[in-house]
Scaffold this active site. Sequence first.
Site, PDB file in Angstrom:
ATOM      1  CG  HIS A  72       2.196 -46.363  48.298  1.00  0.00           C
ATOM      2  ND1 HIS A  72       3.344 -46.199  47.584  1.00  0.00           N
ATOM      3  CD2 HIS A  72       2.506 -47.173  49.321  1.00  0.00           C
ATOM      4  CE1 HIS A  72       4.322 -46.894  48.148  1.00  0.00           C
ATOM      5  NE2 HIS A  72       3.833 -47.505  49.206  1.00  0.00           N
ATOM      6  CE1 TYR A 197       3.643 -46.324  38.832  1.00  0.00           C
ATOM      7  CE2 TYR A 197       3.836 -47.539  36.771  1.00  0.00           C
ATOM      8  CZ  TYR A 197       3.304 -47.401  38.035  1.00  0.00           C
ATOM      9  OH  TYR A 197       2.430 -48.350  38.502  1.00  0.00           O
ATOM     10  N   PRO A 289       1.553 -54.615  32.511  1.00  0.00           N
ATOM     11  CG  PRO A 289       3.549 -55.430  33.386  1.00  0.00           C
ATOM     12  CD  PRO A 289       2.715 -55.439  32.151  1.00  0.00           C
ATOM     13  CE  LYS A 293      -6.319 -49.456  36.993  1.00  0.00           C
ATOM     14  NZ  LYS A 293      -5.961 -49.271  38.377  1.00  0.00           N
ATOM     15  CE1 TYR A 381      -0.451 -46.833  38.888  1.00  0.00           C
ATOM     16  CE2 TYR A 381      -1.047 -46.498  41.189  1.00  0.00           C
ATOM     17  CZ  TYR A 381      -0.204 -47.031  40.230  1.00  0.00           C
ATOM     18  OH  TYR A 381       0.873 -47.777  40.613  1.00  0.00           O
TER      19      TYR A 381
HETATM   20  C1  PHB Z   1       4.711 -54.159  41.592  1.00  0.00           C
HETATM   21  O1  PHB Z   1       4.952 -53.665  42.693  1.00  0.00           O
HETATM   22  O2  PHB Z   1       4.954 -55.358  41.327  1.00  0.00           O
HETATM   23  C2  PHB Z   1       4.118 -53.303  40.518  1.00  0.00           C
HETATM   24  C3  PHB Z   1       3.782 -51.991  40.808  1.00  0.00           C
HETATM   25  C4  PHB Z   1       3.241 -51.179  39.819  1.00  0.00           C
HETATM   26  C5  PHB Z   1       3.031 -51.684  38.555  1.00  0.00           C
HETATM   27  C6  PHB Z   1       3.343 -53.000  38.268  1.00  0.00           C
HETATM   28  C7  PHB Z   1       3.887 -53.811  39.248  1.00  0.00           C
HETATM   29  O3  PHB Z   1       2.519 -50.882  37.602  1.00  0.00           O
END
Ligand code: PHB
Length: 386
Positions: A72, A197, A289, A293, A381
Amino acid sequence: MRTQVGIIGAGPAGLLLSHLLHLRGISSVVLERRSRDYVERRVRAGVLEQGTVDTLVEAGVGERLRREGLPHHGIELRYEGAGHRIPFEKLVPGRAITVYGQQEVVKDLIAARLAAGGDVRFEVEDVALHSLESRPYVTFGGGQRLDCDVIAGCDGFHGVSRPSIPEGVLTVFERDYPFAWLGVLAAVPPSSEELIYCRTERGFALHSMRSPTVSRFYLQVPPDATIEEWPDERIWAELKARLESVPGFALTTGVIVEKSVTPMRSFVAEPMQYGRLYLAGDAAHIVPPTGAKGLNLAVADVRVLTEALARFFEHGSSDLLDGYSAACLKRVWRAQHFSWWMTTLLHTFEEDDAYGRRLQLSYLDYVTSSEPAATTLAENYVGLPW
Ligand code: PHB
Ligand code: APR
């Protein structure tokens, strides 16, 4: 029984450490409380930094990751009825993330360890750590004993390693958040090519994925939420209410195959070592989460620990081991700050905190309109260089 490094826990940290040590000619035994099936099925996060991918590929366990992982080059921040892309290719050229489930990493590592004749023991009960100051050993499973030169505590936040350190040695830094995440795995094609997000007045939502046919979602829920309160219809309705907040976006719904509630916590125990015990991964630190990280930090610790152990066993020098905690904590605290920042930026806190909401929106506007601000997000990120 005797080995050079006794490793507690077969999560990503313990398994990768065992594998990297093997590549350096250092022996280890991994002791895991759960079954192989359990650790391979446990659904966790799934965003790998570039450095994590490179580490796995260089270690020879990246074949399936390269084939099935989804590279990505950006993420979307969605709020106030609009989506804003953070373009990694422009802001941090040459660096990207790969979406690949943590349990797939665990499967690949277990397969590699077993193929190389590695000693990984599952369903090991009553692990206890002894004599950490010198000549450490581990007892387990009704009278068995493993003598080792050092012990690596890779047994996660709820393991036995950290609590085996005498009282008064560790200083703990922590922060709890007034919400949890409901995580959902669904057998539906992703409704977006990139992660979303999403901040709304109803709370945060995250749209992620695992493959062209499997999606992963998270919803901000109250800290005491239970799975029973969240039947599938309610989950889809809430995901739609939060994510369908920009014109033209429609969420594909379908069969939910797994759901769980995860508490949100920031936690660091310092130092990450005591005597001949070295903590790595979630055993030493936890991040919420939101910044993706957790797994990446575990990999970073293990890289540092591998170099320190190689120097110790090859040259008899403990200088890198002595500096292990200090070397890890710089990165740990950068990730702590980033994860806390992403979390406070995107979640709803007190209902009546209108001032706080204005601050969030102001910062989101800044991050999505200023290139330096967006670059700060992007470089954290995708992961800062080792
Ligand atoms: C996930 O795909 O499980 C995932 C992706 C981004 C995050 C946390 C979990 O910030
Ligand atoms: N004895 C043996 N094994 C134990 C014990 C014990 N007393 N306690 C816990 N374990 C095992 C757990 O069953 C688990 O398999 O230790 C392992 C720890 O693995 P993880 O929790 O996955 O931790 P880590 O390897 O540090 O990986 C960090 O995992 O939780 C996520 O977000 C986190 O992605 C990050 C990653």
